[in-house]
Design a protein around this motif. Sequence first.
Motif, PDB file in Angstrom:
ATOM      1  N   LYS A 266       0.832  -1.204   0.000  1.00 16.98           N
ATOM      2  CA  LYS A 266       0.000   0.000   0.000  1.00 16.98           C
ATOM      3  C   LYS A 266       0.867   1.255   0.000  1.00 16.98           C
ATOM      4  O   LYS A 266       0.528   2.262  -0.640  1.00 16.98           O
ATOM      5  N   MET A 267       1.985   1.203   0.702  1.00 14.87           N
ATOM      6  CA  MET A 267       2.914   2.340   0.692  1.00 14.87           C
ATOM      7  C   MET A 267       3.482   2.558  -0.710  1.00 14.87           C
ATOM      8  O   MET A 267       3.601   3.701  -1.177  1.00 14.87           O
ATOM      9  N   ALA A 268       3.816   1.464  -1.385  1.00 18.65           N
ATOM     10  CA  ALA A 268       4.336   1.563  -2.751  1.00 18.65           C
ATOM     11  C   ALA A 268       3.302   2.186  -3.689  1.00 18.65           C
ATOM     12  O   ALA A 268       3.634   3.024  -4.544  1.00 18.65           O
ATOM     13  N   GLU A 269       2.058   1.785  -3.543  1.00 15.95           N
ATOM     14  CA  GLU A 269       0.981   2.346  -4.376  1.00 15.95           C
ATOM     15  C   GLU A 269       0.852   3.857  -4.151  1.00 15.95           C
ATOM     16  O   GLU A 269       0.670   4.628  -5.093  1.00 15.95           O
ATOM     17  N   LEU A 270       0.951   4.271  -2.897  1.00 13.18           N
ATOM     18  CA  LEU A 270       0.829   5.695  -2.599  1.00 13.18           C
ATOM     19  C   LEU A 270       1.992   6.473  -3.216  1.00 13.18           C
ATOM     20  O   LEU A 270       1.796   7.574  -3.761  1.00 13.18           O
ATOM     21  N   CYS A 377       0.249   5.587   9.163  1.00  6.87           N
ATOM     22  CA  CYS A 377      -0.538   6.624   9.827  1.00  6.87           C
ATOM     23  C   CYS A 377      -0.362   7.918   9.040  1.00  6.87           C
ATOM     24  O   CYS A 377       0.330   7.946   8.012  1.00  6.87           O
ATOM     25  N   ASP A 378      -0.947   9.009   9.516  1.00  9.14           N
ATOM     26  CA  ASP A 378      -0.900  10.264   8.761  1.00  9.14           C
ATOM     27  C   ASP A 378       0.522  10.751   8.528  1.00  9.14           C
ATOM     28  O   ASP A 378       0.862  11.227   7.438  1.00  9.14           O
ATOM     29  N   SER A 379       1.359  10.643   9.546  1.00  8.70           N
ATOM     30  CA  SER A 379       2.742  11.119   9.381  1.00  8.70           C
ATOM     31  C   SER A 379       3.497  10.290   8.350  1.00  8.70           C
ATOM     32  O   SER A 379       4.336  10.806   7.595  1.00  8.70           O
ATOM     33  N   ASP A 380       3.221   8.976   8.300  1.00  7.95           N
ATOM     34  CA  ASP A 380       3.850   8.118   7.286  1.00  7.95           C
ATOM     35  C   ASP A 380       3.400   8.529   5.885  1.00  7.95           C
ATOM     36  O   ASP A 380       4.214   8.581   4.946  1.00  7.95           O
ATOM     37  N   ILE A 381       2.116   8.826   5.750  1.00  4.01           N
ATOM     38  CA  ILE A 381       1.585   9.230   4.440  1.00  4.01           C
ATOM     39  C   ILE A 381       2.255  10.519   3.981  1.00  4.01           C
ATOM     40  O   ILE A 381       2.660  10.652   2.820  1.00  4.01           O
ATOM     41  N   ASN A 382       2.406  11.461   4.895  1.00  8.51           N
ATOM     42  CA  ASN A 382       3.089  12.712   4.548  1.00  8.51           C
ATOM     43  C   ASN A 382       4.539  12.441   4.155  1.00  8.51           C
ATOM     44  O   ASN A 382       5.073  13.056   3.219  1.00  8.51           O
ATOM     45  N   GLY A 383       5.183  11.524   4.857  1.00  5.04           N
ATOM     46  CA  GLY A 383       6.563  11.179   4.521  1.00  5.04           C
ATOM     47  C   GLY A 383       6.686  10.547   3.144  1.00  5.04           C
ATOM     48  O   GLY A 383       7.625  10.821   2.390  1.00  5.04           O
ATOM     49  N   LEU A 384       5.746   9.683   2.791  1.00  3.48           N
ATOM     50  CA  LEU A 384       5.769   9.033   1.472  1.00  3.48           C
ATOM     51  C   LEU A 384       5.534  10.051   0.362  1.00  3.48           C
ATOM     52  O   LEU A 384       6.171   9.989  -0.698  1.00  3.48           O
ATOM     53  N   LYS A 385       4.630  10.988   0.608  1.00  3.36           N
ATOM     54  CA  LYS A 385       4.391  12.027  -0.395  1.00  3.36           C
ATOM     55  C   LYS A 385       5.628  12.911  -0.556  1.00  3.36           C
ATOM     56  O   LYS A 385       5.976  13.314  -1.678  1.00  3.36           O
ATOM     57  N   ASN A 386       6.294  13.183   0.559  1.00  4.82           N
ATOM     58  CA  ASN A 386       7.535  13.963   0.489  1.00  4.82           C
ATOM     59  C   ASN A 386       8.612  13.191  -0.276  1.00  4.82           C
ATOM     60  O   ASN A 386       9.350  13.780  -1.094  1.00  4.82           O
ATOM     61  N   LEU A 387       8.703  11.894  -0.011  1.00  5.07           N
ATOM     62  CA  LEU A 387       9.678  11.063  -0.740  1.00  5.07           C
ATOM     63  C   LEU A 387       9.414  11.140  -2.241  1.00  5.07           C
ATOM     64  O   LEU A 387      10.344  11.315  -3.047  1.00  5.07           O
ATOM     65  N   ALA A 388       8.148  11.017  -2.644  1.00  9.34           N
ATOM     66  CA  ALA A 388       7.789  11.076  -4.063  1.00  9.34           C
ATOM     67  C   ALA A 388       8.126  12.436  -4.655  1.00  9.34           C
ATOM     68  O   ALA A 388       8.632  12.534  -5.786  1.00  9.34           O
ATOM     69  N   GLN A 389       7.856  13.501  -3.903  1.00  9.05           N
ATOM     70  CA  GLN A 389       8.152  14.841  -4.398  1.00  9.05           C
ATOM     71  C   GLN A 389       9.654  15.024  -4.604  1.00  9.05           C
ATOM     72  O   GLN A 389      10.084  15.545  -5.639  1.00  9.05           O
ATOM     73  N   LYS A 390      10.450  14.594  -3.617  1.00 11.64           N
ATOM     74  CA  LYS A 390      11.907  14.732  -3.734  1.00 11.64           C
ATOM     75  C   LYS A 390      12.448  13.873  -4.890  1.00 11.64           C
ATOM     76  O   LYS A 390      13.369  14.280  -5.597  1.00 11.64           O
TER      77      LYS A 390
END
Length: 399
Positions: A266-270, A377-390
């Motif tokens: 699920k993290m990979a999909e996000l 959790c929410d903080s993980d989701i924000n971290g994954l989005k940040n990873l994708a942006q970077k």
Amino acid sequence: MYNSVNITKDICWVGVNDRQSRVFENLWPLDHGVAHNSYLIVDDKVALVDTAAEGQAGDFFRKVESIIGTEKEVDYLIVNHMEPDHSGLMKALLDRNPDMKIVGNKKTFGLIESFYGITSNLVEVKEGDEIQLGKHTLKFFMTPMVHWPETMVTYETHTKALFSGDAFGSFGSLDGGIFDDEVNLSFFEEEMRRYYSNIVGKYGAPVQRAINKLSSLDINYICSTHGPIWRTEPSRVISLYDKWSKQEGEEGAVIVYGTMYGNTAKMAELIAQSLSEQGIKNIKLYDSSKTHISYILRDIWKYNGLIIGSCAYNTNLFPPIEALTEKLKHVGLKNKSLGIFGTYSWSGGGVNNLQKFADEVKISPVAEPVEAKCATCDSDINGLKNLAQKMAESLKSDK
């Protein structure tokens, strides 16, 4: 006639297609078979460049005999490469042609003796040496570690044909046409990249030395031991090898993960969705348990971005991810934008071992790794989005 094909008036393809073997080197899937190419040069003297695997004797010898008959002998066997898929018929060929000279370099002969017990009829050639067949002249260039220590290439000066051994080779049988202008090059480019990344990829520096050495040759044909013969665009395949040996990729990312219960997936999909929102179109998402490593490595070679995720498994990496990271260390991964993520439950092991991998290959991740406990959790989701942006920023800056 047994399917031999003229490359020029006096040079014939006498290769054999293998559509039965499931794997190559007992490792790499052959979903579309593989061609074992051999070449016959007919002049005042007859030369055969490489042979084929031992089990292909029937088709191979029928093709040779359909051209020169049963009375005329092969005068020279040129051994560009000693792997048994190319040298497997050497002893049988010598039995049929007892006066035949076996041409190789100094490193070739120890392998010939070890594989086949042959110690006579050997002719050593060194860098730049030539053999006259008549109007055709064979000139030899040493290309050690592309991808064995004895590898060399043979250049025919009259037709300007380069017999390149495994260099420029590809998985995939030759289903009808044998030339680059007769086949689907999109298919063969992908299979060539898979072949290169899995078999030759470790040897980028020797490939670069070989390309530089051969750069002054005027080449009309590139005749590899696997895959199509390049007569229309030989420069294209050389440029591909030049790019791959430098690990120069395209804009895009491979996301590969190991998961037991679906949370790392699920993290990979996000991440993939977020990358797409950032304008990245070339995204390959792989479950490491479902896709053979050879296809994953092929696409890692193709794209500049690599994002690896792993759940913790017995305080270590998920086994298929562990196998992938070991392979990437072995081939000397470089020039990648790297991202790391994963999950754990009662103990870590996935993400921290991916960080150790990053340190070993000397690639700094584009963002802080994201590790979720059990599920995101929410903080993980924000971290994954940040990873994708970077990652997206890094990929776009590579243009």
